[in-house]
Design a protein around this motif. Structure first.
Motif, PDB file in Angstrom:
ATOM      1  N   ALA A   1      18.431  19.054  27.492  1.00  0.00           N
ATOM      2  CA  ALA A   1      17.219  18.348  27.924  1.00  0.00           C
ATOM      3  C   ALA A   1      17.203  16.995  27.220  1.00  0.00           C
ATOM      4  O   ALA A   1      17.189  16.935  25.987  1.00  0.00           O
TER       5      ALA A   1
ATOM      6  N   SER B   1      15.318  13.490  26.431  1.00  0.00           N
ATOM      7  CA  SER B   1      14.005  12.847  26.501  1.00  0.00           C
ATOM      8  C   SER B   1      13.772  11.936  25.299  1.00  0.00           C
ATOM      9  O   SER B   1      13.877  12.379  24.155  1.00  0.00           O
TER      10      SER B   1
ATOM     11  N   GLY C   1      10.202  13.078  23.971  1.00  0.00           N
ATOM     12  CA  GLY C   1      10.084  14.495  23.630  1.00  0.00           C
ATOM     13  C   GLY C   1       8.810  15.125  24.158  1.00  0.00           C
ATOM     14  O   GLY C   1       8.480  16.263  23.822  1.00  0.00           O
ATOM     15  N   GLU C   2       8.073  14.394  24.996  1.00  0.00           N
ATOM     16  CA  GLU C   2       6.793  14.897  25.503  1.00  0.00           C
ATOM     17  C   GLU C   2       6.724  14.922  27.025  1.00  0.00           C
ATOM     18  O   GLU C   2       5.661  15.219  27.577  1.00  0.00           O
TER      19      GLU C   2
ATOM     20  N   THR D   1      10.252  17.643  31.955  1.00  0.00           N
ATOM     21  CA  THR D   1      11.426  18.082  31.188  1.00  0.00           C
ATOM     22  C   THR D   1      11.080  19.320  30.368  1.00  0.00           C
ATOM     23  O   THR D   1      11.867  20.265  30.266  1.00  0.00           O
ATOM     24  N   LEU D   2       9.882  19.312  29.807  1.00  0.00           N
ATOM     25  CA  LEU D   2       9.427  20.459  29.018  1.00  0.00           C
ATOM     26  C   LEU D   2       9.341  21.719  29.893  1.00  0.00           C
ATOM     27  O   LEU D   2       9.804  22.801  29.499  1.00  0.00           O
TER      28      LEU D   2
ATOM     29  N   LEU E   1      12.821  23.036  30.603  1.00  0.00           N
ATOM     30  CA  LEU E   1      13.485  23.738  29.496  1.00  0.00           C
ATOM     31  C   LEU E   1      12.821  25.087  29.229  1.00  0.00           C
ATOM     32  O   LEU E   1      13.511  26.063  28.895  1.00  0.00           O
TER      33      LEU E   1
ATOM     34  N   ALA F   1      18.194  19.915  22.869  1.00  0.00           N
ATOM     35  CA  ALA F   1      17.439  18.694  23.194  1.00  0.00           C
ATOM     36  C   ALA F   1      18.174  17.482  22.642  1.00  0.00           C
ATOM     37  O   ALA F   1      18.716  17.525  21.534  1.00  0.00           O
TER      38      ALA F   1
ATOM     39  N   CYS G   1      16.903  13.869  21.783  1.00  0.00           N
ATOM     40  CA  CYS G   1      15.551  13.324  21.711  1.00  0.00           C
ATOM     41  C   CYS G   1      15.474  12.225  20.671  1.00  0.00           C
ATOM     42  O   CYS G   1      16.239  12.198  19.713  1.00  0.00           O
TER      43      CYS G   1
ATOM     44  N   ILE H   1       9.480  18.756  22.873  1.00  0.00           N
ATOM     45  CA  ILE H   1      10.743  19.221  23.471  1.00  0.00           C
ATOM     46  C   ILE H   1      11.722  19.734  22.413  1.00  0.00           C
ATOM     47  O   ILE H   1      12.214  20.860  22.536  1.00  0.00           O
TER      48      ILE H   1
ATOM     49  N   SER I   1      13.119  23.801  21.736  1.00  0.00           N
ATOM     50  CA  SER I   1      14.530  23.999  22.090  1.00  0.00           C
ATOM     51  C   SER I   1      15.237  24.816  21.024  1.00  0.00           C
ATOM     52  O   SER I   1      14.729  24.987  19.916  1.00  0.00           O
TER      53      SER I   1
END
Ligand code: F6R
Length: 369
Positions: free
Chosen positions: A102, A104, A107-108, A112-113, A116, A128, A130, A137, A141
């Motif tokens: 994932a 990102s 991370g928010e 994507t969240l 995953l 992740a 990130c 995220i 993970s």
């Protein structure tokens, strides 16, 4: 706080050589091998992975598209890259041997969240990539590789993208390293080239004045097209995305081979078309094909803006505007080829009087689905 630049975006573009160096820092040892123990997924699990699925949105998705080429080439593990917002709705097939990556910056990103979370429910392992420490995220993970690009303030992603690419290359090379697949001279050489890539990014930044001048002359155009092949295709998509979000222009990226299947009908007199040309060394078949694509569109009136490796004499005669980039291995070329497109979009946005750091209708973190 903008460090003397007019916009955060300009500052962040300029920070890219350091950002990519920071992503690499401490991850390559003195013998030229990768040290990624921070990926706490056991090596025994990584050796058993039989499929990689990358999920991301927007610019991070373009990094993921490029990662697919690298992962399949260096590891021979089948890899798919999917828009996070589409992923879980098609009932994707995953199990404990699937590695989901994932990507990102923030991370928010909710899409994507959710992707995953869906992957973990199916038993897949999630790694992740990130930029934001302690964000959602990576917390959700199995493992995380931070990009260490530093805070990215401008809404349009620049240094985060380059560092996402570096992190993806590291993961691809590391998978190759732990699995022993295709591990040899090529991978060693790529690690060496990767460790020096900041210098090449710097070189590109030094030569951007003609790109800015060109951008200003195109401020009244309605449309710009972008073409590429292989890893140049996601670079073309990224160039188009940057132009849409910053300059509010109609911009589209195509795989150059698709031209004859429809988009060539769009070509008209003086239409600017940016073409990302792969190295004439490396996959030379691709290079030759794209040179003929350039000839085809030019014959139909396109104004060709060609991004090509320095010294590429075969393509130069067909370039109305030539933007030279330093030689790199084919798979790493996006790290240098994307930079002129960032500068191009930023300058066009400025010339059109747009707010560069805060484009209309956009937010830095997209926390809704
Ligand atoms: C484009 C841009 C967006 C983000 C996308 C994903 O310049 O910034 O397309 O790349 O919203 O955001 P992250 O990486 O935070 O998940």
């Amino acid at each position: 706080e903008k460090g003397g630049y007019d916009y955060f975006m300009l500052k962040e573009i300029a920070e890219q050589p350091k950002a990519v160096a920071d992503t690499l820092l401490g991850r390559i040892d003195a013998s030229g091998s990768l040290r990624l123990d921070e990926i706490r997924i056991p090596v025994s699990v990584l050796r058993e992975v039989d499929k990689v699925v990358i999920v991301a949105c927007g610019t991070a998705f373009h990094a993921g598209m490029i990662a697919k080429y690298a992962i399949e080439h260096w590891t021979r593990i089948p890899c798919e890259t999917e828009l996070a917002s589409e992923f879980r709705y098609r009932d994707p097939i995953m199990d404990s041997r699937t590695l989901v990556i994932a990507i990102s910056q923030s991370g928010e990103t909710m899409d994507t969240l959710m992707a995953l979370r869906h992957a973990r429910e199916q038993g897949a392992k999630v790694l992740a990539i990130c930029n934001t420490n302690g964000s959602t995220i990576p917390r959700e993970s199995d493992a995380v590789l931070y990009t260490h690009a530093g805070p990215e303030v401008a809404v349009a992603s620049t240094k985060a993208f380059l560092t996402q690419l570096v992190a993806c290359y590291l993961v691809a090379l590391y998978l190759g390293q732990v699995r022993g697949t295709k591990w040899g001279d090529e991978i060693q050489a790529v690690i060496r080239e990767l460790s020096e890539i900041g210098t090449q990014v710097d070189e590109v930044l030094e030569t951007m004045e003609p790109v800015r001048e060109l951008a200003r002359t195109l401020a009244t155009k309605n449309t710009v097209l972008f073409l590429g092949r292989h890893v140049g295709y996601p670079v073309a998509l990224e160039g188009a995305l940057k132009l849409k979000e910053l300059a509010y222009m109609h911009a589209e990226g195509f795989a150059a081979g698709e031209l004859k299947h429809g988009p060539i009908a769009l070509i008209e007199d003086d239409l600017p078309v940016v073409v990302v040309v792969p190295s004439p060394r490396g996959r030379s078949v691709l290079h030759d094909k794209i040179v003929s694509n350039i000839q085809e569109i030019r014959a139909r009136g396109a104004r060709t803006i060609v991004i090509a490796e320095r010294g590429d004499e075969a393509v130069a005669p067909y370039a109305d505007h030539l933007i030279e980039i330093p030689p790199t291995p084919t798979l790493l070329q996006p790290l240098v080829a994307t930079v002129p497109l960032q500068v191009f979009a930023c300058e066009l946005a400025t010339a059109r009087g747009n707010e560069v750091d805060q484009p209309r209708n956009l937010a830095k973190s997209v926390t809704v689905e």
